[in-house]
Design an enzyme around this catalytic site. Structure first.
Site, short mmCIF file in Angstrom:
data_model
loop_
_atom_site.label_atom_id
_atom_site.label_comp_id
_atom_site.label_asym_id
_atom_site.label_seq_id
_atom_site.Cartn_x
_atom_site.Cartn_y
_atom_site.Cartn_z
N HIS A 1 3.01 8.02 11.76
CA HIS A 1 2.34 8.90 10.79
C HIS A 1 2.67 10.37 11.02
CE1 HIS A 1 -0.56 9.48 7.61
NE2 HIS A 1 -0.97 8.25 7.71
N TYR B 1 -3.10 18.96 -2.02
CA TYR B 1 -3.81 18.69 -0.78
C TYR B 1 -3.67 19.86 0.20
CZ TYR B 1 -3.63 13.91 -2.55
OH TYR B 1 -3.73 12.79 -3.33
N ARG C 1 5.56 9.80 3.15
CA ARG C 1 5.48 9.70 1.69
C ARG C 1 6.26 10.87 1.11
NH1 ARG C 1 1.17 6.10 0.64
NH2 ARG C 1 -0.52 6.20 2.17
N ASN D 1 -9.52 4.85 -6.64
CA ASN D 1 -9.93 4.72 -5.24
C ASN D 1 -10.61 3.38 -4.99
OD1 ASN D 1 -9.01 7.24 -4.53
ND2 ASN D 1 -11.01 8.21 -4.43
N ARG E 1 1.04 2.79 3.08
CA ARG E 1 0.27 1.97 2.13
C ARG E 1 0.56 2.32 0.68
NH1 ARG E 1 -2.31 -2.26 3.82
NH2 ARG E 1 -3.57 -1.09 5.31
#
Length: 508
Positions: free
Chosen positions: A444, A477, A384, A55, A414
């Site tokens: 997004h 997630y 992604r 991170n 990113r």
């Protein structure tokens, strides 16, 4: 004018805004708190140490790089909380150094001793016995030495390019005849395991850091010279892409050009060990055009993101029990579940990942659509996905079967830019219509639209979710998604995809 008896309102406090960069560091500090949590299984704590490190790498590559770029261009705009760029960089540097120290302390003083008690050791060259040292000399000769390239620095050898996030040894060598000392750099290869197994596989898990193995054999890299000292360092470079989307050129080609430049971005952080020689540090700062405030001193090992290798050890008793997601009750019907389309005609299905299985809900929805001869079109956004994406495979199969497949691949996601360019080209080769989003914006949204012919009538089935179409992260997630055949949602998604793929005044 307000009436005289109107209540007076207090002015908003000047400190009502949080600083964006310091707030992010506070977030990463919460990741570090998980590594400090003694109630977690040991290798889960190791995992969070690795996550904290990776991170922080991305934070410097993007956030700090952006601040430094604005500082270089002379911009004087203050942040919403009133800080100048210089003030933000000073605060971030102090906060980051504190967190790095705390991160190292957790690993060295707490986690490492517990790992040793559990039979997992990280040792140094001087700790090895004769038999282990002999085996590792052979390993170095066969597996490491051939890929090393010592680079000298002298009038005939300019200072070498230091790639971002690479581990490097700064070495001082001396000619015994002339007595002249020279600087040299040896890159620790990233295609060799960072932690080298000591002793036969199956015994106590003992590892030697690769940089220790290389350092012990430096005389072989500089034959005839005296090796005076060596110090480990690591450079982080600006990885923030600057694509001028208003140019009249192919966005894909523009992004590929910027990706090629990314590896040569200016250095924004220099990580060194606490024992770094001040003279060598001065050489590094001078040659890479960096300042002392760009330096982070790291106790112990550099780049603890490599601790993922320890987490991958087969020690289930040191990890959380694997979580097995459940198939949504509406999508489960014994060993032969009925069509997702039949289920959605009966009502909407709300899926909550990772508790509900992605494979038996969203993934099955796309796979069934690709295989169904009554499906005429599939339209989907991809932000992604995984390296072996079943979603992309299904879309390719659908296109090859003659269905109309439209995919918006957000190639500005990113650090997934290169992967998404690869996906985009694979989809195009299969006959899919691929677009790359909207100029000036990052798309997004995560949604899919399936158009199916049923009894001579076209019906639309939809998925809208908060997560990515990635079956691996969907097991980690927490995300929500809805699968629906509601015609109102279908009409909205039709308009959305028309906007994304065509022209619309609302898209500007």
């Amino acid at each position: 004018m307000p009436p005289e008896n109107a209540p007076r309102t207090s002015p908003l406090p000047a400190d009502r805004f949080l600083n964006r960069e310091l707030s992010w560091l506070d977030f990463n500090a919460r990741v570090l708190e998980l590594a400090e949590d003694e109630t977690l299984p040991l290798l889960e704590r190791v995992k969070f140490l690795a996550i904290f490190a990776s991170n922080l790498d991305e934070f410097y590559m993007v956030r700090i790089a952006g601040l430094k770029r604005r500082q270089t261009t002379g911009l004087t705009v203050r942040s919403p909380d009133g800080l100048t760029i210089r003030e933000q960089l000073e605060l971030v540097t102090r906060r980051a150094q504190d967190l790095v120290q705390r991160h190292a302390d957790v690993f060295i003083k707490d986690v490492t001793p517990r790992l040793e008690d559990a039979g997992i050791r990280i040792v140094h060259w001087e700790d090895l016995g004769d038999d282990d040292a002999r085996r590792l000399r052979e390993y170095f000769r066969d597996q490491v030495f051939p890929v090393l390239t010592p680079l000298a620095v002298d009038p005939a050898h300019p200072f070498p390019y230091i790639s971002g996030l690479s581990l490097n040894l700064a070495v001082m060598v001396r000619d015994p005849d002339s007595g002249v000392a020279h600087f040299a750099r040896v890159k620790v290869p990233n295609n060799v395991p960072r932690f080298v197994q000591v002793g036969p596989i199956g015994e106590t898990a003992t590892f030697l850091p690769l940089e220790d193995l290389i350092a012990a054999h430096l005389p072989q890299l500089f034959p005839g010279l005296d090796v005076l000292s060596h110090h480990l360092f690591r450079v982080t470079r600006n990885a923030d892409l600057e694509v001028e989307e208003d140019r009249d050129e192919d966005l894909l080609q523009a992004l590929e050009r910027e990706l090629a430049r990314r590896r040569f971005g200016p250095a924004v952080r220099l990580e060194v060990t606490e024992t770094m020689d001040p003279q060598i540090l001065e050489v590094l700062l001078s040659e890479m055009e960096m300042k002392p405030q760009d330096v982070l001193q790291v106790p112990g090992l550099l780049d603890l993101s490599a601790l993922w290798a320890l987490y991958d050890l087969d020690r289930p008793e040191l990890k959380d029990e694997p979580f097995v997601p459940a198939t949504h009750p509406r999508l489960s019907d014994g060993e032969t579940p009925k069509s997702v389309f039949a289920t959605l005609r009966e009502g909407d299905v709300l899926v909550h990942h990772p508790y509900h299985s992605f494979a038996t809900s969203v993934q099955r929805f796309i796979e069934q659509a690709a295989a169904d001869p009554n499906v005429l079109a599939i339209k989907q956004t991809l932000y992604r996905t995984s390296g072996d994406s079943p979603i992309v495979t299904a879309l390719i199969e659908a296109a090859e079967a003659g269905k109309q497949v439209v995919v918006l691949v957000e190639i500005k996601a990113r650090f997934d830019e290169e992967a998404n360019i690869t996906w985009a080209r694979s989809l195009e080769r299969a006959g899919c219509h691929v677009v790359y989003g909207l100029v000036g914006l990052k798309t997004h949204c995560k949604t899919a639209l399936v158009v199916r012919r049923e009894h001579g009538v076209l019906r639309r089935y939809c998925h809208i979710g908060t997560g990515n179409y990635n079956p691996k992260t969907a097991r980690i997630y927490e995300d929500l998604g809805i699968l629906t055949a509601d015609p109102r949602v279908g009409a909205d998604l039709t308009d959305l995809f028309n906007t994304l793929t065509g022209y619309s005044r609302q898209s500007t």
